[in-house]
Design a protein around this motif. Structure first.
Motif, mmCIF file in Angstrom:
data_model
loop_
_atom_site.group_PDB
_atom_site.id
_atom_site.type_symbol
_atom_site.label_atom_id
_atom_site.label_comp_id
_atom_site.label_asym_id
_atom_site.label_seq_id
_atom_site.Cartn_x
_atom_site.Cartn_y
_atom_site.Cartn_z
ATOM 1 N N PHE A 351 0.835 -1.206 0.000
ATOM 2 C CA PHE A 351 0.000 0.000 0.000
ATOM 3 C C PHE A 351 0.869 1.255 0.000
ATOM 4 N N ILE A 352 1.901 1.287 0.824
ATOM 5 C CA ILE A 352 2.799 2.447 0.869
ATOM 6 C C ILE A 352 3.494 2.638 -0.476
ATOM 7 N N ASN A 353 3.923 1.543 -1.084
ATOM 8 C CA ASN A 353 4.585 1.616 -2.388
ATOM 9 C C ASN A 353 3.661 2.243 -3.423
ATOM 10 N N PHE A 354 2.397 1.836 -3.400
ATOM 11 C CA PHE A 354 1.404 2.408 -4.322
ATOM 12 C C PHE A 354 1.242 3.900 -4.055
ATOM 13 N N PHE A 355 1.175 4.258 -2.801
ATOM 14 C CA PHE A 355 0.965 5.644 -2.393
ATOM 15 C C PHE A 355 2.057 6.561 -2.927
ATOM 16 N N VAL A 356 3.302 6.096 -2.939
ATOM 17 C CA VAL A 356 4.422 6.973 -3.310
ATOM 18 C C VAL A 356 4.895 6.808 -4.745
ATOM 19 N N ASN A 357 4.470 5.719 -5.422
ATOM 20 C CA ASN A 357 5.014 5.453 -6.757
ATOM 21 C C ASN A 357 4.001 5.456 -7.886
ATOM 22 N N ASP A 358 2.719 5.333 -7.586
ATOM 23 C CA ASP A 358 1.726 5.279 -8.657
ATOM 24 C C ASP A 358 1.402 6.690 -9.157
ATOM 25 N N PRO A 359 1.575 6.958 -10.442
ATOM 26 C CA PRO A 359 1.315 8.303 -10.974
ATOM 27 C C PRO A 359 -0.118 8.777 -10.766
ATOM 28 N N ILE A 364 -3.807 12.477 -7.504
ATOM 29 C CA ILE A 364 -4.831 12.695 -6.476
ATOM 30 C C ILE A 364 -4.229 13.434 -5.280
ATOM 31 N N LEU A 365 -3.051 13.021 -4.877
ATOM 32 C CA LEU A 365 -2.412 13.583 -3.684
ATOM 33 C C LEU A 365 -1.852 14.973 -3.930
ATOM 34 N N GLY A 366 -1.420 15.243 -5.156
ATOM 35 C CA GLY A 366 -0.804 16.537 -5.442
ATOM 36 C C GLY A 366 0.402 16.758 -4.555
ATOM 37 N N VAL A 367 0.497 17.929 -3.943
ATOM 38 C CA VAL A 367 1.630 18.230 -3.059
ATOM 39 C C VAL A 367 1.139 18.529 -1.643
ATOM 40 N N GLU A 368 -0.067 18.046 -1.308
ATOM 41 C CA GLU A 368 -0.623 18.323 0.017
ATOM 42 C C GLU A 368 0.232 17.723 1.118
ATOM 43 N N ARG A 369 0.898 16.597 0.840
ATOM 44 C CA ARG A 369 1.828 16.010 1.801
ATOM 45 C C ARG A 369 3.277 16.277 1.395
ATOM 46 N N GLY A 370 3.497 17.286 0.594
ATOM 47 C CA GLY A 370 4.845 17.633 0.179
ATOM 48 C C GLY A 370 5.092 17.309 -1.287
ATOM 49 N N VAL A 371 6.208 17.805 -1.799
ATOM 50 C CA VAL A 371 6.604 17.542 -3.186
ATOM 51 C C VAL A 371 7.026 16.078 -3.292
ATOM 52 N N PRO A 372 6.412 15.292 -4.193
ATOM 53 C CA PRO A 372 6.673 13.848 -4.251
ATOM 54 C C PRO A 372 8.155 13.501 -4.316
ATOM 55 N N MET A 373 8.524 12.428 -3.619
ATOM 56 C CA MET A 373 9.900 11.944 -3.623
ATOM 57 C C MET A 373 10.265 11.331 -4.978
ATOM 58 N N SER A 374 9.290 10.687 -5.617
ATOM 59 C CA SER A 374 9.528 9.995 -6.878
ATOM 60 C C SER A 374 9.608 10.972 -8.043
ATOM 61 N N PRO A 375 10.727 10.991 -8.783
ATOM 62 C CA PRO A 375 10.825 11.871 -9.967
ATOM 63 C C PRO A 375 9.732 11.590 -10.986
ATOM 64 N N ALA A 380 4.701 13.572 -13.420
ATOM 65 C CA ALA A 380 3.327 13.273 -13.822
ATOM 66 C C ALA A 380 2.337 14.302 -13.294
ATOM 67 N N ILE A 381 2.608 14.862 -12.107
ATOM 68 C CA ILE A 381 1.615 15.748 -11.502
ATOM 69 C C ILE A 381 1.776 17.213 -11.891
ATOM 70 N N LEU A 382 2.949 17.583 -12.381
ATOM 71 C CA LEU A 382 3.202 18.999 -12.661
ATOM 72 C C LEU A 382 2.140 19.661 -13.532
ATOM 73 N N PRO A 383 1.704 19.017 -14.636
ATOM 74 C CA PRO A 383 0.709 19.685 -15.493
ATOM 75 C C PRO A 383 -0.638 19.895 -14.813
ATOM 76 N N SER A 384 -0.928 19.123 -13.776
ATOM 77 C CA SER A 384 -2.259 19.203 -13.159
ATOM 78 C C SER A 384 -2.286 20.038 -11.879
ATOM 79 N N LEU A 385 -1.155 20.612 -11.498
ATOM 80 C CA LEU A 385 -1.112 21.389 -10.268
ATOM 81 C C LEU A 385 -1.846 22.719 -10.425
ATOM 82 N N ASN A 386 -2.588 23.087 -9.407
ATOM 83 C CA ASN A 386 -3.210 24.406 -9.414
ATOM 84 C C ASN A 386 -2.177 25.448 -8.980
#
Length: 454
Positions: A351-359, A364-375, A380-386
């Motif tokens: 579950f944790i692996n999915f949380f941090v690695n699935d695009p 869905i998570l955006g950067v609410e818990r910080g800028v993702p560790m995974s490059p 993947a999320i940059l184009p969708s950020l508000n």
């Protein structure tokens, strides 16, 4: 299995009521969480539902604290995970304020820690040494794929040579400000090289410009351990060392004298307002409308902006002197750990692996818990950020040449020191029940009795 200590963070007087006991077939909410609507409601239903066909499925309990927005995002990711892993179901519980730590202490005492639970940089060392966490090294790389994160990032959640959690994103200390209020007043907000002396002048100026009885420039920051940490690092000291406190009485006196002077000059909210702050977004004086500035963590800007009508700005904490050390460092915004008592370590790691690695989860998570560790997820999320989310990424990138080294893991008792020593003493000082000298002496004496090497 690690030996679980029965001691943990004791409940604070007047804290949140402890949430109801876990139930297999329902989502749990205490008085500070909410029932999700539309898609969120569907997620809650899916997470709590069981059927005869799913009776043999592995069920994981996940526990976290945070805003309503965080809960909605977390539940949506859990729902997505279940769709892709129908043999694993998630029962989630969101608490807030001190209720979370009270709940975790109860679970530790009862040897029934949630399978996946949330920690932060200032608590992972403490709780891993208390025996609350399962070491994650055996799951790497077979289940937990963190190779792209970089070794330095993994060090952020490593204590005594073992990995006890996975960082969910990078963040740093930050100063938020009501950009609309500053623009209306014609006052320049704090900048990258603003000193603490200049910050005080700005806070007083914006208080006067507001012209309202219950609106001040900023918070009574003596209550914030992370701000004190930055303050000390700017002066060549630190909040903690590996063996205990990293500061003395004279440094504590200087700290308290600054905030008392600013409070008496009208630059901070009053004691009655500051004590409302339970280190959550919705209890901070900025989000409550009592101040034009607030001090928090960069990833929390998303949550603040969601509940505030004014446009928020973000900048660094003030520094001791122009051109001097900032006191900032990159840190894992929040952390998923696996409970030491779990019978489903492999599934929890999945579950944790999915949380941090699935695009898709990352979107869905955006950067609410910080800028993702995974490059890969970050890209993947940059184009969708508000715009607000993009500002937090911009802020983290701008700190590249300003941050110092990551501090040593906090020693045992650091969580208790924050909640039962530092905050209550600051409150007594702000209510003028004790002197600066007595507050400083007590902070060090009680701190030494609370914080110790593991």
């Amino acid at each position: 299995m690690h030996k679980l200590l029965r001691s943990s963070v004791p409940p604070r007087a007047g804290g949140e009521r402890e949430a109801n006991n876990d139930r297999r077939n329902s989502m749990l909410f205490n008085r500070r969480t909410f029932l999700l609507g539309s898609a969120g409601a569907a997620a809650g239903l899916a997470l709590g539902a069981t059927s005869p066909l799913a009776a043999e499925n592995v069920q994981l309990r996940a526990m976290w604290w945070g805003s309503n927005d965080r809960s909605k995002r977390t539940l949506s990711v859990a729902k997505l995970f279940q769709e892709k892993n129908p043999d694993i179901s998630i029962v989630g519980e969101s608490l807030s304020g001190d209720g979370y730590w009270t709940k975790l202490a109860t679970q530790m005492a009862g040897r029934a820690i949630a399978d996946v639970f949330q920690l932060e940089p200032s608590t992972i060392s403490d709780y891993s040494k208390r025996g609350a966490c399962l070491p994650l090294d055996p799951f790497i790389p077979s289940t937990l794929d963190v190779g792209a994160f970089g070794k330095d990032v993994l060090k952020l959640t490593t204590v005594d040579g073992k990995l006890w959690g996975i960082g969910l994103g990078l963040n740093a200390f930050a100063l938020f400000y009501d950009a609309d209020a500053f623009a209306k007043a014609g006052i320049v907000p704090p900048g990258v090289d603003t000193t603490w002396k200049e910050y005080a002048d700005i806070a007083i100026e914006i208080t006067k410009a507001a012209g309202k009885k219950n609106v001040w420039g900023g918070p009574y920051g003596a209550r914030y351990a992370y701000v004190f940490d930055a303050w000390l690092r700017q002066r060549g000291s630190s909040l903690y060392t590996e063996s205990g406190l990293g500061f003395g009485v004279d440094e504590a006196k200087e700290w308290y004298a600054y905030w008392e002077d600013l409070r008496k000059r009208g630059g901070t909210v009053g004691a009655d307002i500051q004590t409302l702050d339970q280190n959550t977004i919705d209890t901070n004086c900025l989000s409550l409308g009592y101040s034009a500035m607030g001090m928090a963590y960069s990833n929390q800007m998303v949550g603040y902006q969601l509940i505030m009508k004014s446009k928020l700005g973000i900048g660094m904490l003030p520094r001791a002197e122009k051109g001097g050390p900032s006191g900032h460092y990159y840190r894992p915004a929040l952390i998923w750990s696996i409970g030491a008592t779990t019978e489903h370590g492999e599934e929890a790691a999945k579950f944790i692996n999915f949380f941090v690695n699935d695009p898709e989860a990352g979107k869905i998570l955006g950067v609410e818990r910080g800028v993702p560790m995974s490059p890969k997820v970050r890209e993947a999320i940059l184009p969708s950020l508000n715009p607000t989310e993009a500002e937090t990424v911009k802020y983290i990138n701008a700190l590249k040449d300003q941050v110092g080294s990551y501090p040593a893991p906090a020693p045992l008792g650091s969580t208790e020191f924050d909640q039962r020593v530092l905050r209550p003493i600051a409150d007594e000082l702000a209510f003028e029940r004790i002197s600066i000298a007595d507050a400083a002496t007590r902070l060090v004496e009680e701190g030494k009795a609370t914080v110790r090497a593991g």
